[in-house]
Design an enzyme around this catalytic site. Structure first.
Site, PDB file in Angstrom:
ATOM      1  N   LYS A  71      89.723  36.268  22.893  1.00  0.00           N
ATOM      2  CA  LYS A  71      89.593  37.645  22.681  1.00  0.00           C
ATOM      3  C   LYS A  71      90.265  38.211  23.796  1.00  0.00           C
ATOM      4  O   LYS A  71      89.993  39.623  23.367  1.00  0.00           O
ATOM      5  CB  LYS A  71      88.154  36.919  23.334  1.00  0.00           C
ATOM      6  CG  LYS A  71      86.910  36.130  22.178  1.00  0.00           C
ATOM      7  CD  LYS A  71      85.504  36.153  23.219  1.00  0.00           C
ATOM      8  CE  LYS A  71      84.630  36.174  21.945  1.00  0.00           C
ATOM      9  NZ  LYS A  71      83.384  36.093  22.247  1.00  0.00           N
ATOM     10  N   GLU A  83      85.714  52.066  23.884  1.00  0.00           N
ATOM     11  CA  GLU A  83      85.108  52.113  25.528  1.00  0.00           C
ATOM     12  C   GLU A  83      84.760  50.951  26.535  1.00  0.00           C
ATOM     13  O   GLU A  83      85.365  50.631  26.875  1.00  0.00           O
ATOM     14  CB  GLU A  83      83.527  52.699  25.556  1.00  0.00           C
ATOM     15  CG  GLU A  83      83.927  53.407  26.612  1.00  0.00           C
ATOM     16  CD  GLU A  83      82.055  53.949  27.229  1.00  0.00           C
ATOM     17  OE1 GLU A  83      81.737  54.035  26.119  1.00  0.00           O
ATOM     18  OE2 GLU A  83      81.864  54.724  28.149  1.00  0.00           O
ATOM     19  N   ASP A 107      80.001  41.523  21.269  1.00  0.00           N
ATOM     20  CA  ASP A 107      79.051  40.270  21.944  1.00  0.00           C
ATOM     21  C   ASP A 107      77.967  41.465  23.066  1.00  0.00           C
ATOM     22  O   ASP A 107      76.053  40.858  22.757  1.00  0.00           O
ATOM     23  CB  ASP A 107      79.582  39.797  22.799  1.00  0.00           C
ATOM     24  CG  ASP A 107      80.521  38.238  21.921  1.00  0.00           C
ATOM     25  OD1 ASP A 107      79.558  38.173  20.874  1.00  0.00           O
ATOM     26  OD2 ASP A 107      81.506  38.279  22.451  1.00  0.00           O
ATOM     27  N   GLY A 130      75.697  33.729  36.054  1.00  0.00           N
ATOM     28  CA  GLY A 130      77.353  34.024  35.463  1.00  0.00           C
ATOM     29  C   GLY A 130      79.023  34.372  35.853  1.00  0.00           C
ATOM     30  O   GLY A 130      77.712  36.081  35.857  1.00  0.00           O
ATOM     31  N   GLY A 247      69.229  33.276  22.570  1.00  0.00           N
ATOM     32  CA  GLY A 247      70.784  33.823  22.743  1.00  0.00           C
ATOM     33  C   GLY A 247      70.734  34.147  21.038  1.00  0.00           C
ATOM     34  O   GLY A 247      71.907  34.382  21.301  1.00  0.00           O
TER      35      GLY A 247
END
Ligand code: NDP
Length: 282
Positions: A71, A83, A107, A130, A247
Protein backbone atom coordinates in the site's frame (compact mmCIF):
# COMPACT_ATOMS: atom_id res chain seq x y z
CA UNK A 1 -11.14 -3.59 -39.73
CA UNK A 2 -12.84 -2.80 -36.40
CA UNK A 3 -10.89 -3.30 -33.18
CA UNK A 4 -12.10 -6.07 -30.89
CA UNK A 5 -12.99 -4.88 -27.39
CA UNK A 6 -11.12 -7.11 -24.96
CA UNK A 7 -13.00 -6.07 -21.85
CA UNK A 8 -11.82 -4.26 -18.76
CA UNK A 9 -8.93 -5.74 -16.81
CA UNK A 10 -8.58 -5.12 -13.08
CA UNK A 11 -7.20 -7.05 -10.14
CA UNK A 12 -5.31 -7.05 -6.89
CA UNK A 13 -1.58 -7.18 -6.09
CA UNK A 14 -0.72 -8.52 -2.64
CA UNK A 15 1.16 -11.21 -0.76
CA UNK A 16 -0.24 -13.48 0.50
CA UNK A 17 -3.08 -13.09 -2.01
CA UNK A 18 -5.05 -16.22 -1.10
CA UNK A 19 -8.33 -15.64 0.71
CA UNK A 20 -8.80 -12.03 -0.49
CA UNK A 21 -12.61 -11.50 -0.33
CA UNK A 22 -12.48 -8.51 -2.73
CA UNK A 23 -12.12 -10.81 -5.74
CA UNK A 24 -15.47 -12.52 -5.23
CA UNK A 25 -17.14 -9.27 -4.25
CA UNK A 26 -15.96 -7.30 -7.30
CA UNK A 27 -16.61 -10.15 -9.76
CA UNK A 28 -20.17 -10.41 -8.35
CA UNK A 29 -20.67 -6.70 -9.08
CA UNK A 30 -19.34 -7.11 -12.65
CA UNK A 31 -21.72 -10.03 -13.27
CA UNK A 32 -24.72 -8.31 -11.68
CA UNK A 33 -24.30 -5.18 -13.81
CA UNK A 34 -23.33 -7.07 -16.98
CA UNK A 35 -19.92 -5.33 -17.07
CA UNK A 36 -17.42 -6.99 -19.44
CA UNK A 37 -14.59 -6.95 -16.92
CA UNK A 38 -12.34 -9.31 -15.00
CA UNK A 39 -10.67 -9.04 -11.58
CA UNK A 40 -7.51 -11.11 -11.17
CA UNK A 41 -6.12 -11.90 -7.74
CA UNK A 42 -2.32 -11.75 -8.20
CA UNK A 43 0.34 -12.98 -5.79
CA UNK A 44 3.01 -10.25 -6.06
CA UNK A 45 6.13 -10.45 -3.88
CA UNK A 46 7.61 -7.13 -2.68
CA UNK A 47 10.52 -7.33 -5.15
CA UNK A 48 8.13 -7.88 -8.07
CA UNK A 49 5.86 -4.88 -7.49
CA UNK A 50 7.58 -2.61 -10.04
CA UNK A 51 7.22 -5.24 -12.79
CA UNK A 52 3.61 -6.00 -11.81
CA UNK A 53 2.65 -2.30 -12.06
CA UNK A 54 4.55 -2.05 -15.37
CA UNK A 55 2.64 -5.11 -16.61
CA UNK A 56 -0.73 -3.60 -15.73
CA UNK A 57 0.33 -0.39 -17.50
CA UNK A 58 1.55 -2.26 -20.58
CA UNK A 59 -1.63 -4.36 -20.82
CA UNK A 60 -3.93 -1.38 -20.45
CA UNK A 61 -5.58 -2.44 -17.19
CA UNK A 62 -8.26 -0.03 -15.94
CA UNK A 63 -6.63 -0.27 -12.53
CA UNK A 64 -5.92 -2.52 -9.57
CA UNK A 65 -6.09 -2.78 -5.82
CA UNK A 66 -2.99 -2.93 -3.65
CA UNK A 67 -3.14 -4.76 -0.40
CA UNK A 68 -0.48 -5.74 2.15
CA UNK A 69 2.48 -5.28 1.83
CA UNK A 70 2.24 -2.87 -1.14
CA UNK A 71 0.00 0.00 0.00
CA UNK A 72 2.89 2.41 0.60
CA UNK A 73 5.56 0.96 -1.71
CA UNK A 74 3.30 1.23 -4.78
CA UNK A 75 3.42 5.05 -4.58
CA UNK A 76 6.94 5.04 -6.09
CA UNK A 77 5.56 3.41 -9.26
CA UNK A 78 2.58 5.75 -9.85
CA UNK A 79 2.28 9.06 -11.72
CA UNK A 80 0.35 10.94 -9.03
CA UNK A 81 -1.91 10.62 -5.99
CA UNK A 82 -5.47 11.76 -5.31
CA UNK A 83 -5.96 14.08 -2.31
CA UNK A 84 -6.76 11.63 0.48
CA UNK A 85 -4.16 9.07 -0.65
CA UNK A 86 -1.63 11.90 -0.49
CA UNK A 87 -2.64 12.80 3.08
CA UNK A 88 -2.92 9.17 4.25
CA UNK A 89 0.34 8.22 2.54
CA UNK A 90 -1.04 4.90 1.32
CA UNK A 91 -2.86 3.64 -1.77
CA UNK A 92 -5.33 0.77 -1.99
CA UNK A 93 -6.77 1.54 -5.44
CA UNK A 94 -4.89 2.53 -8.59
CA UNK A 95 -6.85 3.99 -11.49
CA UNK A 96 -5.61 4.42 -15.08
CA UNK A 97 -6.70 7.93 -16.03
CA UNK A 98 -5.75 9.57 -19.36
CA UNK A 99 -2.56 7.50 -19.64
CA UNK A 100 -1.54 8.06 -16.02
CA UNK A 101 -1.70 5.69 -13.05
CA UNK A 102 -3.32 7.60 -10.18
CA UNK A 103 -3.25 6.33 -6.59
CA UNK A 104 -6.44 6.58 -4.53
CA UNK A 105 -7.34 5.40 -1.07
CA UNK A 106 -10.90 4.10 -0.95
CA UNK A 107 -10.52 2.39 2.48
CA UNK A 108 -11.38 5.53 4.45
CA UNK A 109 -13.95 6.65 1.88
CA UNK A 110 -15.60 3.22 2.11
CA UNK A 111 -15.67 3.62 5.88
CA UNK A 112 -17.28 7.07 5.69
CA UNK A 113 -19.86 5.80 3.17
CA UNK A 114 -20.72 3.00 5.60
CA UNK A 115 -20.75 5.37 8.61
CA UNK A 116 -23.21 7.67 6.82
CA UNK A 117 -25.78 4.83 6.82
CA UNK A 118 -25.87 5.40 10.60
CA UNK A 119 -24.70 9.00 11.12
CA UNK A 120 -23.05 11.84 9.16
CA UNK A 121 -19.67 12.60 10.80
CA UNK A 122 -19.84 16.32 9.89
CA UNK A 123 -19.52 18.37 13.08
CA UNK A 124 -19.04 15.32 15.32
CA UNK A 125 -16.35 14.32 17.82
CA UNK A 126 -14.67 11.11 16.70
CA UNK A 127 -12.38 8.76 18.64
CA UNK A 128 -10.21 6.38 16.62
CA UNK A 129 -8.71 3.40 18.44
CA UNK A 130 -5.47 2.42 16.68
CA UNK A 131 -2.96 4.18 14.43
CA UNK A 132 -2.11 1.57 11.78
CA UNK A 133 -3.14 1.55 8.12
CA UNK A 134 -6.89 1.21 8.68
CA UNK A 135 -6.88 3.84 11.45
CA UNK A 136 -4.98 6.32 9.26
CA UNK A 137 -7.51 5.94 6.45
CA UNK A 138 -10.47 6.24 8.83
CA UNK A 139 -9.06 9.24 10.77
CA UNK A 140 -8.10 11.24 7.66
CA UNK A 141 -11.29 10.54 5.72
CA UNK A 142 -13.55 11.21 8.71
CA UNK A 143 -11.76 14.55 9.14
CA UNK A 144 -12.14 15.32 5.41
CA UNK A 145 -15.86 14.53 5.82
CA UNK A 146 -16.09 17.39 8.32
CA UNK A 147 -15.61 15.84 11.77
CA UNK A 148 -15.19 18.58 14.40
CA UNK A 149 -12.35 16.83 16.25
CA UNK A 150 -10.46 13.55 16.04
CA UNK A 151 -8.86 11.83 19.04
CA UNK A 152 -6.41 9.02 18.35
CA UNK A 153 -5.92 6.38 21.05
CA UNK A 154 -3.02 4.03 20.37
CA UNK A 155 -0.91 1.55 22.34
CA UNK A 156 2.35 2.91 20.89
CA UNK A 157 2.11 6.57 21.82
CA UNK A 158 4.54 7.78 19.15
CA UNK A 159 2.41 6.34 16.33
CA UNK A 160 -0.76 7.83 17.83
CA UNK A 161 0.84 11.28 18.06
CA UNK A 162 2.12 10.97 14.50
CA UNK A 163 -1.38 10.20 13.20
CA UNK A 164 -2.93 13.10 15.13
CA UNK A 165 -0.32 15.45 13.63
CA UNK A 166 -0.98 14.07 10.17
CA UNK A 167 -4.75 14.62 10.48
CA UNK A 168 -4.34 18.24 11.56
CA UNK A 169 -1.66 19.03 8.99
CA UNK A 170 -3.48 17.28 6.12
CA UNK A 171 -7.07 18.31 6.82
CA UNK A 172 -7.02 21.29 9.21
CA UNK A 173 -9.26 19.42 11.68
CA UNK A 174 -8.05 19.58 15.31
CA UNK A 175 -6.69 16.20 16.40
CA UNK A 176 -4.99 14.95 19.55
CA UNK A 177 -3.55 11.67 20.71
CA UNK A 178 -4.11 9.98 24.03
CA UNK A 179 -1.79 7.37 25.56
CA UNK A 180 -3.40 3.93 25.95
CA UNK A 181 -1.72 2.60 29.07
CA UNK A 182 -4.92 1.74 30.94
CA UNK A 183 -8.50 0.86 29.98
CA UNK A 184 -9.74 3.84 27.92
CA UNK A 185 -12.91 5.60 29.05
CA UNK A 186 -14.72 7.17 26.07
CA UNK A 187 -15.31 10.86 26.95
CA UNK A 188 -18.96 11.89 27.35
CA UNK A 189 -18.59 14.45 24.52
CA UNK A 190 -17.70 11.75 21.96
CA UNK A 191 -20.22 11.02 19.20
CA UNK A 192 -18.47 8.22 17.28
CA UNK A 193 -15.89 5.61 18.37
CA UNK A 194 -14.11 3.64 15.66
CA UNK A 195 -12.20 0.52 16.61
CA UNK A 196 -9.37 0.22 14.04
CA UNK A 197 -6.79 -2.00 15.75
CA UNK A 198 -6.14 -5.56 14.62
CA UNK A 199 -7.56 -6.99 17.86
CA UNK A 200 -10.62 -9.15 17.15
CA UNK A 201 -9.50 -10.27 13.70
CA UNK A 202 -10.25 -13.99 13.68
CA UNK A 203 -11.26 -13.98 17.36
CA UNK A 204 -14.84 -13.04 18.23
CA UNK A 205 -14.03 -12.85 21.95
CA UNK A 206 -10.94 -10.58 21.81
CA UNK A 207 -11.49 -7.09 23.13
CA UNK A 208 -9.25 -4.02 23.44
CA UNK A 209 -8.74 -2.32 26.83
CA UNK A 210 -11.83 -0.12 27.28
CA UNK A 211 -14.02 1.00 30.17
CA UNK A 212 -17.03 -0.77 28.70
CA UNK A 213 -19.52 1.27 30.70
CA UNK A 214 -18.37 4.39 28.87
CA UNK A 215 -20.11 2.92 25.78
CA UNK A 216 -23.47 4.57 26.29
CA UNK A 217 -26.80 5.06 24.60
CA UNK A 218 -26.57 7.56 21.73
CA UNK A 219 -22.91 6.76 20.97
CA UNK A 220 -22.07 5.21 17.58
CA UNK A 221 -19.52 2.40 17.86
CA UNK A 222 -17.99 1.20 14.58
CA UNK A 223 -15.56 -1.68 14.10
CA UNK A 224 -13.31 -2.14 11.06
CA UNK A 225 -12.77 -5.84 11.78
CA UNK A 226 -14.50 -7.92 9.11
CA UNK A 227 -14.10 -11.47 10.29
CA UNK A 228 -15.99 -12.17 12.43
CA UNK A 229 -18.13 -9.04 11.86
CA UNK A 230 -20.05 -9.25 15.16
CA UNK A 231 -17.04 -8.51 17.36
CA UNK A 232 -16.96 -8.63 21.15
CA UNK A 233 -16.75 -4.81 21.10
CA UNK A 234 -19.92 -4.45 19.02
CA UNK A 235 -21.78 -6.91 21.27
CA UNK A 236 -20.66 -4.99 24.39
CA UNK A 237 -21.69 -1.67 22.79
CA UNK A 238 -25.10 -3.01 21.74
CA UNK A 239 -25.73 -4.34 25.24
CA UNK A 240 -25.23 -0.77 26.56
CA UNK A 241 -27.59 0.83 24.04
CA UNK A 242 -25.02 2.22 21.58
CA UNK A 243 -25.65 2.13 17.84
CA UNK A 244 -23.17 -0.17 16.07
CA UNK A 245 -21.64 -0.62 12.63
CA UNK A 246 -19.61 -3.63 11.49
CA UNK A 247 -16.51 -3.67 9.26
CA UNK A 248 -18.28 -5.27 6.30
CA UNK A 249 -19.73 -1.92 5.24
CA UNK A 250 -16.20 -0.50 4.93
CA UNK A 251 -15.01 -3.55 2.97
CA UNK A 252 -17.96 -3.30 0.57
CA UNK A 253 -17.65 0.49 0.32
CA UNK A 254 -13.94 0.47 -0.58
CA UNK A 255 -14.58 -2.19 -3.25
CA UNK A 256 -17.64 -0.43 -4.64
CA UNK A 257 -15.78 2.89 -4.96
CA UNK A 258 -12.94 1.09 -6.79
CA UNK A 259 -15.42 -0.47 -9.22
CA UNK A 260 -16.92 2.98 -9.84
CA UNK A 261 -13.46 4.40 -10.58
CA UNK A 262 -12.63 1.60 -13.05
CA UNK A 263 -15.96 1.19 -14.85
CA UNK A 264 -17.98 4.36 -14.25
CA UNK A 265 -20.79 2.22 -12.80
CA UNK A 266 -21.86 2.66 -9.19
CA UNK A 267 -22.40 -0.97 -8.15
CA UNK A 268 -25.13 -2.47 -5.98
CA UNK A 269 -23.71 -2.65 -2.40
CA UNK A 270 -26.12 -5.42 -1.37
CA UNK A 271 -24.90 -7.73 -4.15
CA UNK A 272 -21.30 -7.10 -3.07
CA UNK A 273 -22.08 -7.59 0.63
CA UNK A 274 -23.77 -10.93 -0.02
CA UNK A 275 -20.78 -12.07 -2.09
CA UNK A 276 -18.31 -10.95 0.61
CA UNK A 277 -20.20 -12.83 3.31
CA UNK A 278 -20.12 -15.99 1.16
CA UNK A 279 -16.41 -15.57 0.39
CA UNK A 280 -15.49 -15.02 4.03
CA UNK A 281 -17.84 -17.82 5.19
CA UNK A 282 -19.15 -15.57 8.00
P1 NDP B 1 -1.78 -2.42 11.27
O1 NDP B 1 -0.85 -3.55 11.56
O2 NDP B 1 -1.37 -1.36 10.31
O3 NDP B 1 -2.13 -1.69 12.65
C1 NDP B 1 -2.51 -2.43 13.78
C2 NDP B 1 -3.01 -1.50 14.87
O4 NDP B 1 -3.53 -2.31 15.93
C3 NDP B 1 -1.94 -0.62 15.50
O5 NDP B 1 -2.50 0.62 15.87
C4 NDP B 1 -1.55 -1.43 16.74
O6 NDP B 1 -1.02 -0.64 17.77
C5 NDP B 1 -2.90 -1.94 17.16
N1 NDP B 1 -2.84 -3.10 18.05
C6 NDP B 1 -2.40 -4.34 17.73
N2 NDP B 1 -2.52 -5.15 18.81
C7 NDP B 1 -3.05 -4.39 19.82
C8 NDP B 1 -3.42 -4.65 21.17
N3 NDP B 1 -3.26 -5.87 21.71
N4 NDP B 1 -3.96 -3.64 21.90
C9 NDP B 1 -4.11 -2.41 21.36
N5 NDP B 1 -3.78 -2.11 20.09
C10 NDP B 1 -3.26 -3.09 19.32
O7 NDP B 1 -3.14 -3.11 10.83
P2 NDP B 1 -4.27 -2.50 9.85
O8 NDP B 1 -4.55 -1.12 10.25
O9 NDP B 1 -3.90 -2.78 8.44
O10 NDP B 1 -5.52 -3.45 10.19
C11 NDP B 1 -6.26 -3.30 11.38
C12 NDP B 1 -7.59 -4.03 11.23
O11 NDP B 1 -8.36 -3.39 10.24
C13 NDP B 1 -7.46 -5.50 10.79
O12 NDP B 1 -8.39 -6.29 11.48
C14 NDP B 1 -7.82 -5.44 9.32
O13 NDP B 1 -8.34 -6.65 8.84
C15 NDP B 1 -8.90 -4.37 9.36
N6 NDP B 1 -9.15 -3.72 8.06
C16 NDP B 1 -10.44 -3.68 7.63
C17 NDP B 1 -10.75 -3.09 6.44
C18 NDP B 1 -12.17 -3.09 5.99
O14 NDP B 1 -12.41 -2.81 4.81
N7 NDP B 1 -13.14 -3.33 6.86
C19 NDP B 1 -9.73 -2.46 5.59
C20 NDP B 1 -8.39 -2.52 6.15
C21 NDP B 1 -8.13 -3.15 7.35
P3 NDP B 1 0.58 -0.31 17.84
O15 NDP B 1 0.81 0.88 16.97
O16 NDP B 1 0.78 -0.04 19.28
O17 NDP B 1 1.28 -1.56 17.38
Amino acid sequence: MTATFLGIHTGSFSSPAAGNPTVVMVEAAYRHHGIDARYLNCEVAPGALRDAVGGARAMGWAGFNCSLPHKVAVIDHLDRLAESAEVIGAVNTVVATHGELVGHNTDGQGFVESLRTVVDPAGLEVVVLGAGGAARAVAVETALAGAARVTVVNRTERRGAELARLVTAGTGVPAASVPWDQPYAVPATTDVVVHATSVGFGDGDALVALELDSLREGLVVADVVVSPPRTALLRAAEARGARTLDGLGMLVGQGALAVRHWTGIDPDREVMRTAAIAALRI
